[in-house]
Design a protein around this motif. Structure first.
Motif, PDB file in Angstrom:
ATOM      1  N   SER A 111       3.701  10.065  11.351  1.00  0.00           N
ATOM      2  CA  SER A 111       2.964   9.923  10.569  1.00  0.00           C
ATOM      3  C   SER A 111       2.952  11.119   9.715  1.00  0.00           C
ATOM      4  CB  SER A 111       1.713   8.568  10.725  1.00  0.00           C
ATOM      5  OG  SER A 111       0.739   9.467  11.394  1.00  0.00           O
ATOM      6  N   SER A 114       5.881  11.875   7.336  1.00  0.00           N
ATOM      7  CA  SER A 114       5.646  10.380   6.536  1.00  0.00           C
ATOM      8  C   SER A 114       4.958  11.213   5.384  1.00  0.00           C
ATOM      9  CB  SER A 114       5.295   9.512   6.615  1.00  0.00           C
ATOM     10  OG  SER A 114       5.340   8.392   5.764  1.00  0.00           O
ATOM     11  N   ASP A 115       3.078  11.331   5.374  1.00  0.00           N
ATOM     12  CA  ASP A 115       2.792  11.350   4.033  1.00  0.00           C
ATOM     13  C   ASP A 115       2.719  12.556   3.327  1.00  0.00           C
ATOM     14  OD1 ASP A 115       1.498   9.262   5.140  1.00  0.00           O
ATOM     15  OD2 ASP A 115      -0.648   9.907   6.541  1.00  0.00           O
ATOM     16  N   LYS A 122       2.634  10.501  -4.050  1.00  0.00           N
ATOM     17  CA  LYS A 122       1.415  10.073  -4.900  1.00  0.00           C
ATOM     18  C   LYS A 122       0.886  10.613  -5.666  1.00  0.00           C
ATOM     19  CE  LYS A 122      -3.063   9.190  -2.250  1.00  0.00           C
ATOM     20  NZ  LYS A 122      -4.016   9.923  -3.277  1.00  0.00           N
ATOM     21  N   GLU A 343      -3.700   3.219  -1.700  1.00  0.00           N
ATOM     22  CA  GLU A 343      -2.396   3.905  -0.395  1.00  0.00           C
ATOM     23  C   GLU A 343      -0.997   2.682  -1.253  1.00  0.00           C
ATOM     24  OE1 GLU A 343      -2.660   3.451   2.552  1.00  0.00           O
ATOM     25  OE2 GLU A 343      -4.894   4.451   2.252  1.00  0.00           O
ATOM     26  N   LYS A 346       2.649   3.897  -0.620  1.00  0.00           N
ATOM     27  CA  LYS A 346       2.886   3.655   0.339  1.00  0.00           C
ATOM     28  C   LYS A 346       3.849   2.165   0.263  1.00  0.00           C
ATOM     29  CE  LYS A 346      -0.728   4.862   2.997  1.00  0.00           C
ATOM     30  NZ  LYS A 346      -1.993   5.383   5.308  1.00  0.00           N
TER      31      LYS A 346
END
Length: 395
Positions: A111, A114-115, A122, A343, A346
């Motif tokens: 993860s 992924s971020d 973002k 969020e 995502k």
């Protein structure tokens, strides 16, 4: 009656592969078997009865119920910073949720990547998050309507509506982002150590410091000017408001046409970036002990997939109708107060992982267990001890 305790003994075997076959052949060669340490690792005591272990690899062999697990448990309890893999903890079970747990475990460990992959997007999304196209359209429409009406009423103006501040526009405060970034860049050139020789070869450090000081003075000056304009804008708003109360003439609504067009261009670029993010492609792959971890990006196939990513018990079906149009989709997300804006990034692209075997196929149940064990062993590099209880994948 107490249990009889026997004195401990250690035998050191020199072999590269820990398997029954290798141990069998090593025991036949006396040069590979010794009763004391000859080289390599040191010995340390773990129990009060004198039991010692090597800092290298130790193997405990014995029949069922001979005390192997109990010995490992005692070592785990008596030592600190131990990575302990209990018996049967990673093997395939007759459990319908095993595959789901395995995939969740892999996704959790990846993860962070992924971020990191979505971090630039973002930043883009946060930049357009405050843009409201409907409000901009309404402001432009109000400006045009009041402008036309004010022109029609020009001959009916009274002393209040003829005042200079009645239709005065506000100062554009603007932002000094580029100047702030420039100061930061010059400062980085001054403070950089890794490439100091190359920088000094072309640019004098004293000149950089002088440049930084002058840029900072300019930044202070612009900040001061911005503060003064902000105070003047407050006065203009107050005067316009009071003049409006004294007359029936139409006051032209304020609108920053340049800002409206600039935000429109931002949304067009946001659409392009979001659609590129939704194109299916491999963004990361890693080979690991005969396995391959493959990370892909693709568009979401349905609202259910977005709901799974969000982890919330909220329906995304209404917003998903605009998924093909990222700007509209973002607007739909903002209208639902149940969604968390931080969020949103995502919810535009699906990041999925696959674990493949050496032949390029998805791993089977036994291969999943082996992969999890190898991952646990890899993670053990952060510990002082690694204890593995009866994992026959080695044999």
């Amino acid at each position: 009656m107490g249990m009889t305790k026997f004195p401990t003994r250690q035998t050191y075997i020199d072999c590269g592969d820990i398997s029954l076959k290798s141990l069998k052949f090593a025991l036949r060669d006396r040069s590979k078997v010794s009763l004391s340490k000859l080289d390599g690792n040191s010995i340390f005591q773990v129990f009060e009865d004198g039991q010692c272990l090597s800092t290298g690899l130790n193997a405990i062999l014995g029949a069922r119920s001979s005390g192997k697990t109990e010995t490992l448990t005692q070592i785990n309890n008596s030592c600190e910073n131990v990575k302990y893999i209990p018996q049967f903890s990673l093997v395939q079970r007759d459990d319908a949720n095993y595959e789901k747990e395995f995939n969740a475990d892999v996704t959790r460990k990846k993860s962070i990547f992924s971020d990191k992959h979505l971090a630039p997007f973002k930043t883009v999304l946060d930049d357009v998050l405050s843009i409201d196209t409907e409000i901009n359209k309404r402001r432009v429409a109000d400006y045009l309507d009041t402008l036309m009406k004010s022109a029609e009423e020009a001959q009916k103006f009274d002393s209040f509506s003829r005042a200079s501040l009645f239709n005065e526009t506000l100062f554009d405060l603007g932002e000094h982002t580029s100047l702030t970034e420039l100061v930061s860049s010059v400062r980085q050139l001054i403070e950089n150590i890794e490439f100091r020789d190359v920088i000094d070869k072309y640019i004098d450090t004293n000149a950089l410091k002088a440049l930084a000081c002058e840029l900072i003075v300019i930044l202070w000056s612009k900040a001061y000017e911005r503060k003064k304009k902000s105070l003047v804008n407050d006065i203009i708003r107050e005067v316009k408001s009071k003049l409006q109360l004294k007359t029936s003439a139409t006051q032209i609504k304020d609108v920053d046409l340049y800002r409206v067009m600039f935000e429109h261009k931002k949304l067009l670029k946001f659409n392009e970036i979001a659609k590129l993010l939704q194109e299916e492609k491999i963004i990361y792959q890693e080979s690991f002990q005969g396995f391959k971890v493959v990370c892909k990006q693709r568009a979401f196939q349905g609202a259910g997939e977005i709901k799974n990513v969000s982890g919330q018990k909220v329906a995304f079906s209404d917003a998903f109708r605009d998924y093909a149009h990222p700007a509209k989709y973002l607007s739909s997300l903002k209208t639902n107060e149940a969604f968390t804006p931080s969020e949103f990034y995502k919810y535009f692209a699906c990041i999925e992982y696959e674990i493949l075997n050496k032949d390029g196929f998805k791993v089977s149940g036994g291969e999943r267990s082996e992969f999890r064990l190898l991952q646990e062993i890899k993670d053990a590099q952060n510990f002082d001890y690694l204890l593995i209880d009866e994992h026959r994948v080695f044999i």
